[in-house]
Scaffold this active site. Sequence first.
Site, PDB file in Angstrom:
ATOM      1  N   SER A 101       0.508  -1.315  -0.159  1.00  0.00           N
ATOM      2  CA  SER A 101       0.082   0.045  -0.017  1.00  0.00           C
ATOM      3  C   SER A 101       0.864   0.950  -0.003  1.00  0.00           C
ATOM      4  O   SER A 101       1.373   1.554  -0.921  1.00  0.00           O
ATOM      5  CB  SER A 101      -1.216   0.128   1.404  1.00  0.00           C
ATOM      6  OG  SER A 101      -2.367   1.173   0.867  1.00  0.00           O
ATOM      7  N   ASP A 108      -2.044   6.336  -3.269  1.00  0.00           N
ATOM      8  CA  ASP A 108      -0.787   6.008  -2.256  1.00  0.00           C
ATOM      9  C   ASP A 108      -0.442   5.009  -3.288  1.00  0.00           C
ATOM     10  O   ASP A 108      -0.795   4.379  -4.323  1.00  0.00           O
ATOM     11  CB  ASP A 108      -1.060   4.854  -1.233  1.00  0.00           C
ATOM     12  CG  ASP A 108      -2.406   3.557  -1.545  1.00  0.00           C
ATOM     13  OD1 ASP A 108      -3.390   4.116  -2.272  1.00  0.00           O
ATOM     14  OD2 ASP A 108      -2.984   3.667  -0.751  1.00  0.00           O
ATOM     15  N   ASP A 117      -0.656   1.293  -4.328  1.00  0.00           N
ATOM     16  CA  ASP A 117      -2.050  -0.032  -4.967  1.00  0.00           C
ATOM     17  C   ASP A 117      -3.088   0.587  -5.535  1.00  0.00           C
ATOM     18  O   ASP A 117      -4.306   0.257  -5.961  1.00  0.00           O
ATOM     19  CB  ASP A 117      -1.732  -0.709  -3.591  1.00  0.00           C
ATOM     20  CG  ASP A 117      -3.065  -0.451  -2.711  1.00  0.00           C
ATOM     21  OD1 ASP A 117      -2.918   0.999  -2.119  1.00  0.00           O
ATOM     22  OD2 ASP A 117      -3.538  -1.348  -1.864  1.00  0.00           O
ATOM     23  N   ASP A 155      -5.746   2.137  -3.540  1.00  0.00           N
ATOM     24  CA  ASP A 155      -7.222   2.233  -2.171  1.00  0.00           C
ATOM     25  C   ASP A 155      -7.318   3.555  -2.028  1.00  0.00           C
ATOM     26  O   ASP A 155      -8.273   3.411  -1.356  1.00  0.00           O
ATOM     27  CB  ASP A 155      -7.179   1.279  -1.789  1.00  0.00           C
ATOM     28  CG  ASP A 155      -6.678   0.548  -0.601  1.00  0.00           C
ATOM     29  OD1 ASP A 155      -5.166   1.356  -0.945  1.00  0.00           O
ATOM     30  OD2 ASP A 155      -6.348  -0.270  -0.045  1.00  0.00           O
TER      31      ASP A 155
END
Length: 451
Positions: free
Chosen positions: A113, A246, A248, A250
């Site tokens: 993340s 960020d 990834d 999400d």
Amino acid sequence: MANTGTRTFLKVMRYFGTDGIRGLYGTEIMCEHFANKVGQAIGTYLKKDYPEDSTVAVASDTRPSGSSLKNSVISGLRSMGVKVLDFGIVPTPALAYAVLKYQANFGIMITASHNPVADNGIKCFSKDATKLQLTEELLLEDLIAQTHEVSASSNEAIKCNILKDYIKNLRSYFSELDLSGLRIALDCANGATSKTTPRILEDFGASVLGVHLGEGIINEDCGSEHLESLKKLVQEEKADLGIAHDGDGDRVRFIDASGQVIDGDQILGVLAFHAQRRNNLKSNTFVSTIHSNRGIVSSLNEKGIRSLESEVGDRNVYYKMNDNHCNWGGESSGHIICTDYLPTGDGLFAALSVLQTIQEQEVSICSLAEEIELWPSVAGSFNVSQKPPIEEVHPISKELKNVQNKLGENGRVLIRYSGTEPKVRLLVEGHSLKLIEQCYKNLSLVIQKAL
């Protein structure tokens, strides 16, 4: 109050934290050997409900270690006879959508993340594209501990592409969105959204001024955790606003036209008001976390919206939403969930929802944010080498009591361990900025000495 209740549970957990398994790549719990064991454990877990045939969707973000860890997970899964669909490098919400689209029995995203590039992680999704419940994670932990690395007779996975369908599905929720004339500065953290968010914003008519779109190292001085370069870009290019993801994808953060960061809790309020205006706020309820500023509660209540709190973590937000039959919730960090779309966070969906509000209200993001008046607060985090229960650390508990007495009913303190990093987080908020700054200083000194 100090939040220590969930930490007792995390003491029991060997591998899983707030959002999957995460750690420094190359260490005992984040290496190819461990990833293989996780794949085997998940294969064993799935055999319980799908003894004859099970399918797992896998993907990764742009970290250099992602491909090797993913292949090791695939090897573990294939050793248990599991069918594997490999979606390559995609945002986490695209992997969640793939689980639903392909009716997979499980989803695995190799990502850490917002963490630095040296870290990596394993996020797990159920067949419904939700994060796992704690009981499921505990069961997997036991299976991982009982597993030994094996080599599969075939590591073959079926290569799949979800991005076209993911984008088509996302666009369907914003059929009337027109961003023509809007100048948007965009920071994709050199991560998994580098090929999706710029394209979609431009498809809707925006002029995109991009930075960190895959030309550098994921999350390195960029993205949602490092907004300095985005602020500079907004100011230099006179953009209407800035958007940051960020690694990834999400999460999402926002910068206004002057280069100021919009507080994440204000974004939650903007979206709650947006859903209410559209008659799309089920149960007239919005879920935030214990970490959210108390100002959002009073702002929502003034509009007749019921505000509920969950523990920190988008998984906890989702299950609180589900228990209370509501469809919107989120974290101040930028995880925002709308279950009409997906049961997990999607930074791009949240960004488009905010942009839709700007279009419909015909005002700036700054004007929207000003509708949510937050309490003064001071927050920070400190590295720790251990995570004993806060109430058992006498110097901290003693100072915490002193601070709470000073604040009374006009403030609060939140101390909690990060579930994804070796850190303790401290938040002090109240009506008096001078008082909370002094309280924060006193507590931070004690915490750093004790932990």
